[in-house]
Design a protein around this motif. Structure first.
Motif, PDB file in Angstrom:
ATOM      1  N   UNK A  25       1.285  17.374 -48.962  1.00  0.00           N
ATOM      2  CA  UNK A  25       1.629  18.340 -47.865  1.00  0.00           C
ATOM      3  C   UNK A  25       2.368  19.383 -48.592  1.00  0.00           C
ATOM      4  N   UNK A  26       3.264  19.346 -49.361  1.00  0.00           N
ATOM      5  CA  UNK A  26       3.816  20.636 -50.124  1.00  0.00           C
ATOM      6  C   UNK A  26       2.813  21.480 -50.735  1.00  0.00           C
ATOM      7  N   UNK A  27       1.815  20.761 -51.402  1.00  0.00           N
ATOM      8  CA  UNK A  27       0.972  21.627 -52.194  1.00  0.00           C
ATOM      9  C   UNK A  27      -0.154  22.364 -51.061  1.00  0.00           C
ATOM     10  N   UNK A  28      -0.218  21.742 -49.711  1.00  0.00           N
ATOM     11  CA  UNK A  28      -1.264  22.305 -49.013  1.00  0.00           C
ATOM     12  C   UNK A  28      -0.504  23.436 -47.966  1.00  0.00           C
ATOM     13  N   UNK A  29       0.867  23.532 -48.315  1.00  0.00           N
ATOM     14  CA  UNK A  29       1.341  24.565 -47.344  1.00  0.00           C
ATOM     15  C   UNK A  29       0.568  25.871 -47.333  1.00  0.00           C
ATOM     16  N   UNK A  30       0.308  26.464 -46.248  1.00  0.00           N
ATOM     17  CA  UNK A  30      -0.429  27.714 -45.964  1.00  0.00           C
ATOM     18  C   UNK A  30      -1.843  27.778 -46.607  1.00  0.00           C
ATOM     19  N   UNK A  31      -2.429  26.652 -46.893  1.00  0.00           N
ATOM     20  CA  UNK A  31      -3.940  26.390 -46.938  1.00  0.00           C
ATOM     21  C   UNK A  31      -4.640  25.899 -45.811  1.00  0.00           C
ATOM     22  N   UNK A  32      -6.141  25.976 -46.108  1.00  0.00           N
ATOM     23  CA  UNK A  32      -6.780  25.668 -45.023  1.00  0.00           C
ATOM     24  C   UNK A  32      -6.957  24.152 -44.842  1.00  0.00           C
ATOM     25  N   UNK A  33      -6.796  23.459 -45.887  1.00  0.00           N
ATOM     26  CA  UNK A  33      -6.698  21.866 -45.741  1.00  0.00           C
ATOM     27  C   UNK A  33      -5.535  21.384 -44.881  1.00  0.00           C
ATOM     28  N   UNK A  34      -5.497  20.249 -44.358  1.00  0.00           N
ATOM     29  CA  UNK A  34      -4.672  19.676 -43.701  1.00  0.00           C
ATOM     30  C   UNK A  34      -4.219  17.966 -44.114  1.00  0.00           C
ATOM     31  N   UNK A  35      -3.257  17.441 -44.112  1.00  0.00           N
ATOM     32  CA  UNK A  35      -2.955  16.475 -44.469  1.00  0.00           C
ATOM     33  C   UNK A  35      -2.462  15.636 -43.464  1.00  0.00           C
ATOM     34  N   UNK A  36      -2.673  14.340 -43.350  1.00  0.00           N
ATOM     35  CA  UNK A  36      -2.283  13.397 -42.192  1.00  0.00           C
ATOM     36  C   UNK A  36      -1.926  12.266 -42.943  1.00  0.00           C
ATOM     37  N   UNK A  37      -0.668  11.394 -42.350  1.00  0.00           N
ATOM     38  CA  UNK A  37      -0.658  10.133 -42.962  1.00  0.00           C
ATOM     39  C   UNK A  37      -0.532   9.122 -41.581  1.00  0.00           C
ATOM     40  N   UNK A  62      -4.066   5.592 -45.373  1.00  0.00           N
ATOM     41  CA  UNK A  62      -2.661   6.004 -45.613  1.00  0.00           C
ATOM     42  C   UNK A  62      -2.445   7.213 -45.631  1.00  0.00           C
ATOM     43  N   UNK A  63      -3.096   8.142 -46.312  1.00  0.00           N
ATOM     44  CA  UNK A  63      -3.475   9.652 -46.302  1.00  0.00           C
ATOM     45  C   UNK A  63      -4.679  10.227 -46.067  1.00  0.00           C
ATOM     46  N   UNK A  64      -4.968  11.184 -45.381  1.00  0.00           N
ATOM     47  CA  UNK A  64      -6.292  11.683 -45.153  1.00  0.00           C
ATOM     48  C   UNK A  64      -6.014  13.269 -45.518  1.00  0.00           C
ATOM     49  N   UNK A  65      -6.789  13.711 -46.285  1.00  0.00           N
ATOM     50  CA  UNK A  65      -6.887  15.277 -46.283  1.00  0.00           C
ATOM     51  C   UNK A  65      -8.281  15.925 -45.842  1.00  0.00           C
ATOM     52  N   UNK A  66      -8.143  16.706 -44.754  1.00  0.00           N
ATOM     53  CA  UNK A  66      -9.371  17.230 -44.044  1.00  0.00           C
ATOM     54  C   UNK A  66      -9.229  18.778 -44.123  1.00  0.00           C
ATOM     55  N   UNK A  67     -10.430  19.397 -44.811  1.00  0.00           N
ATOM     56  CA  UNK A  67     -10.512  20.667 -44.888  1.00  0.00           C
ATOM     57  C   UNK A  67     -11.126  21.553 -43.892  1.00  0.00           C
ATOM     58  N   UNK A  68     -12.100  20.849 -43.156  1.00  0.00           N
ATOM     59  CA  UNK A  68     -12.853  21.303 -41.835  1.00  0.00           C
ATOM     60  C   UNK A  68     -12.102  20.895 -40.719  1.00  0.00           C
ATOM     61  N   UNK A  69     -11.387  22.111 -40.272  1.00  0.00           N
ATOM     62  CA  UNK A  69     -10.461  21.922 -39.263  1.00  0.00           C
ATOM     63  C   UNK A  69     -11.493  21.401 -37.830  1.00  0.00           C
ATOM     64  N   UNK A  70     -12.592  21.694 -37.958  1.00  0.00           N
ATOM     65  CA  UNK A  70     -13.412  21.165 -36.683  1.00  0.00           C
ATOM     66  C   UNK A  70     -13.638  19.865 -36.696  1.00  0.00           C
ATOM     67  N   UNK A  71     -13.181  19.079 -37.748  1.00  0.00           N
ATOM     68  CA  UNK A  71     -13.265  17.659 -37.528  1.00  0.00           C
ATOM     69  C   UNK A  71     -12.274  17.223 -36.836  1.00  0.00           C
ATOM     70  N   UNK A  72     -11.273  17.697 -36.643  1.00  0.00           N
ATOM     71  CA  UNK A  72      -9.744  17.417 -36.079  1.00  0.00           C
ATOM     72  C   UNK A  72      -9.809  17.528 -34.552  1.00  0.00           C
ATOM     73  N   UNK A  73      -9.508  16.665 -33.889  1.00  0.00           N
ATOM     74  CA  UNK A  73      -9.336  16.695 -32.417  1.00  0.00           C
ATOM     75  C   UNK A  73      -8.095  16.007 -31.932  1.00  0.00           C
ATOM     76  N   UNK A  74      -7.703  15.705 -30.746  1.00  0.00           N
ATOM     77  CA  UNK A  74      -6.584  15.280 -30.144  1.00  0.00           C
ATOM     78  C   UNK A  74      -6.537  13.732 -30.364  1.00  0.00           C
ATOM     79  N   UNK A  75      -7.670  13.207 -30.976  1.00  0.00           N
ATOM     80  CA  UNK A  75      -7.300  11.778 -31.355  1.00  0.00           C
ATOM     81  C   UNK A  75      -7.628  11.412 -32.797  1.00  0.00           C
TER      82      UNK A  75
END
Length: 168
Positions: A25-37, A62-75
């Motif tokens: 999460x610290x490394x991805x601050x201000x980057x296109x990719x998002x991290x979720x636990x 345990x951890x997922x990194x997603x760089x395509x924000x189009x894959x992320x929804x409210x679920x």
């Protein structure tokens, strides 16, 4: 009342997973990719053509990194994350190294890290040009686990597995 639930991960598992998440999460601050636990649903449709309504497979890495924000929804996430990290535990080790390994490969998760807290190692699997995981890169404390898929993503294993590592 909770039904049909696995027991909560042990404190040692949570410390390892939490430290990996924190560093990413610290490394991805201000980057296109998002991290979720965990808990975060990753939904795999039965084939690439099917819509989300056809999804029949859901995992919570345990951890997922997603760089395509189009894959992320409210679920959660629809389709493969770019990077998935699973921390082995006595309860989940077989699934992480068997069922989930095959599932992540089938659905083209580009990089899969299997973290072993007992021997303080990380196995990094990346998809080859045939869509199969190649022989893993294995790293151990005090090295760093470096992503080949996400530029600049490096996890310091000395912090993930501190020398005063306690059983949990």
């Amino acid at each position: 009342t909770a039904y049909n639930m696995s027991p909560a991960p042990r404190p040692g598992h949570q410390r390892v997973a939490g430290e990996i998440f924190r560093q990413i999460a610290n490394l991805l601050l201000d980057k296109a990719c998002q991290v979720f636990s965990v808990p975060f649903d990753v939904r795999f449709p039965p084939d690439d053509q099917a819509g989300d309504e056809a999804t029949d497979t859901v995992v919570q890495p345990d951890t997922s990194v997603i760089c395509d924000r189009g894959k992320i929804d409210d679920r959660g996430c629809v389709g493969p994350p770019d990077l998935v990290v699973e921390v082995l535990s006595e309860e989940t080790g077989g699934r992480d190294e068997g069922t989930k390994f095959k599932l992540y490969e089938k659905h083209a998760v580009r990089e899969y890290w299997i973290v072993n807290p007992w021997d303080e190692t990380v196995r990094i699997y990346t998809l080859n040009h045939e869509g199969r995981y190649q022989f893993p890169i294995c790293v151990a404390r005090p090295q760093t686990a470096d992503s080949t898929v996400i530029k600049g993503l490096s996890v310091n294993l000395s912090d993930v597995f501190p020398s005063e590592n306690e059983d949990g």
